[in-house]
Design an enzyme around this catalytic site. Structure first.
Site, PDB file in Angstrom:
ATOM      1  N   ASP A  67      -8.719  17.780  20.217  1.00 35.99           N
ATOM      2  CA  ASP A  67      -9.990  17.284  20.760  1.00 35.99           C
ATOM      3  C   ASP A  67      -9.884  15.783  21.061  1.00 35.99           C
ATOM      4  O   ASP A  67     -10.818  15.009  20.811  1.00 35.99           O
ATOM      5  CB  ASP A  67     -11.185  17.576  19.854  1.00 35.99           C
ATOM      6  N   HIS A 126     -12.426   6.828  24.137  1.00 33.87           N
ATOM      7  CA  HIS A 126     -13.567   5.992  24.554  1.00 33.87           C
ATOM      8  C   HIS A 126     -13.151   4.530  24.421  1.00 33.87           C
ATOM      9  O   HIS A 126     -12.430   4.171  23.480  1.00 33.87           O
ATOM     10  CB  HIS A 126     -14.794   6.256  23.676  1.00 33.87           C
ATOM     11  N   HIS A 180      -7.028  21.632  23.859  1.00 29.79           N
ATOM     12  CA  HIS A 180      -8.329  20.932  23.852  1.00 29.79           C
ATOM     13  C   HIS A 180      -8.125  19.410  23.903  1.00 29.79           C
ATOM     14  O   HIS A 180      -8.107  18.729  22.880  1.00 29.79           O
ATOM     15  CB  HIS A 180      -9.116  21.332  22.597  1.00 29.79           C
ATOM     16  N   GLY A 196     -16.623  11.032  19.721  1.00 28.69           N
ATOM     17  CA  GLY A 196     -15.225  11.364  20.017  1.00 28.69           C
ATOM     18  C   GLY A 196     -14.226  10.408  19.403  1.00 28.69           C
ATOM     19  O   GLY A 196     -14.524   9.233  19.157  1.00 28.69           O
TER      20      GLY A 196
END
Ligand code: DOR
Ligand code: ZN
Length: 425
Positions: free
Chosen positions: A305, A309, A60, A324
């Site tokens: 995950d 950004h 992920h 995120g």
């Protein structure tokens, strides 16, 4: 000439080697494991005092290429991966364009090959453009190289489509990974709905947005006899539902991320947008339950995950910032610090959750164990070395980590992919 790792204490999911061994890597494979293999012109690494684990596998990751190369590229993401000990990563399809056709899959595989640091396996979208309207051609995407499918970033809300996707996945023997979050219940929430959100005045995302989707997916899987894999579980209640489903023989598997077993929603009270993540950081009770679920097997694997950004995107106030945080470079050490060192899981369980189980879930044969004949994907760690997370230390293009300043135990010393050293501390 091969690569020879000397004096290795090998940690597999099922056991730890008692005496140091040498590992000879040749032709991309583990050619031999034995004591006292002659150096014979091979490149040599001395692993004395360290542990050799099967190369970590993250099912992920968000790589952002194509579309948002300012946040991360396949190259910078691969670099972050190998620094974090990962030899294989699977990238989520919420790129621009979305990974919903063979051309995008082929592009990613080609670019990852050019970079040549770790294996990159694209995850195909469940629905075209992730619009929740029409299924992708999963057979075509599988032929192009997709081992799993997801609309991650959001749920497949259309239950009929989700049922069909599970039926196709069953036929094709691929994994469906579901992001469980009903947006009608989330309703614009930016952090966990609870005492902290009320106190600091941010809109809350209630846990039921996750659990109603978990329950629905379990029910569809039960009805079809199909497999479903639930992404980034964040709640005690989700763990209870999964534990019950597993006890009934339903083919549900699940993953959790380090930030969900190390941080609570209290971390949001400084309004640091790197604590804004989907699903949101929850309560201490949830953190404790996630740890317990990892230990007892309710949660099958640990994933990053990794969601890069830019500073510009994140620095627009908590409400407006994207969800995120980055995770590739801190996951192993967070797991070591929070789960292994306190004795919640063993090193063997870590090798399972971060390598063997992910390999098994997506059908990566020849990976997930340090074994003769297997791929020479290895992660050499110093389990006791302490280090501090710094902004400058990240090789990811983005720096949105809530762990900057944190002291961690356990470091990645070498990452070896296909018998080549791709990272060295
Ligand atoms: O926080 C998140 N960020 N959660 C997701 O599911 C998607 C991810 C992203 O793509 O940024
Ligand atoms: Zn997600």
């Amino acid at each position: 000439m091969g690569l020879l790792i000397k004096n290795a204490i090998i940690v597999n999911a099922d056991k730890t080697g008692q005496a140091p061994q040498d590992i000879l890597c040749d032709g991309g494979k583990i050619a031999r494991i034995a004591a006292g293999i002659a150096a014979g012109g091979h490149e040599t690494i001395d692993a004395a005092g360290k542990k050799v684990l099967p190369g970590l596998i993250d099912i992920h990751t968000h790589l952002r290429q194509p579309g948002r190369e300012d946040k991360e590229t396949i190259e910078t993401g691969s670099r972050a991966a190998v620094k974090g000990g990962f030899t294989s990563i699977m990238c989520m399809p919420n790129t621009n364009p979305v990974i919903d056709n063979a051309m995008v899959v082929e592009f990613i595989i080609r670019e990852a090959d050019r970079v040549g640091l770790c294996n990159v396996y694209p995850i195909g979208a469940v629905t075209k453009a992730q619009k929740d309207e029409e299924l992708t051609d999963m057979a075509e995407l599988k032929s192009a190289g997709c081992l799993a499918f997801s609309d991650d970033g959001k749920s497949v809300l259309n239950s009929r489509l989700f049922r069909l996707a599970m039926e196709y996945a069953m036929m094709l023997d691929v994994l469906i990974i579901e992001h469980c979050q009903d947006p009608l219940l989330t309703a614009g929430g930016v952090m966990n709905e609870g005492i902290v959100s009320t106190k600091i005045g941010l809109k809350g995302d209630p846990g039921i947005a996750e659990t109603v989707t978990v329950a629905r997916d379990i029910e569809i899987a039960r009805y079809l006899g199909a497999r479903v894999h639930l992404a980034h579980m964040s709640l005690k209640r989700s763990c209870e539902l999964i534990r019950f489903a597993k006890s009934q023989g339903i083919k549900v598997t699940a993953e959790a991320c380090p930030h969900h077993f190390t941080l609570t929603d209290e971390a949001c009270s400084g309004f640091d947008a790197s604590t804004k993540v989907n699903p949101p950081l929850r309560t201490q009770e949830d953190v404790d339950a996630i740890k317990e679920a990892i230990a007892d097997g309710t949660i099958d694997c640990i994933v990053t995950d990794h969601a890069p950004h830019t500073k510009e995107d994140k620095e627009v106030g908590f409400d407006g910032a994207p969800f995120g945080l980055i995770g590739l470079e801190t996951s192993l050490s967070l797991t070591m610090t929070e789960l292994v060192k306190p004795g919640i899981i063993s090193l063997n369980q870590m090798a399972d959750k971060m390598s063997a189980a992910p390999a098994r879930l997506v059908g990566l044969t020849g990976k997930g164990a340090v074994r003769q004949g297997y791929d020479a994907d290895l992660t050499i760690i110093d389990p006791d070395k302490e280090w501090t997370v710094t902004r400058e230390g990240f090789v990811s293009k983005s720096k949105n980590s809530p762990f900057i300043g944190r002291k961690l135990k356990g470091s990645v010393e070498y990452t070896i992919c296909g018998g080549r050293v791709v990272y060295k501390i």
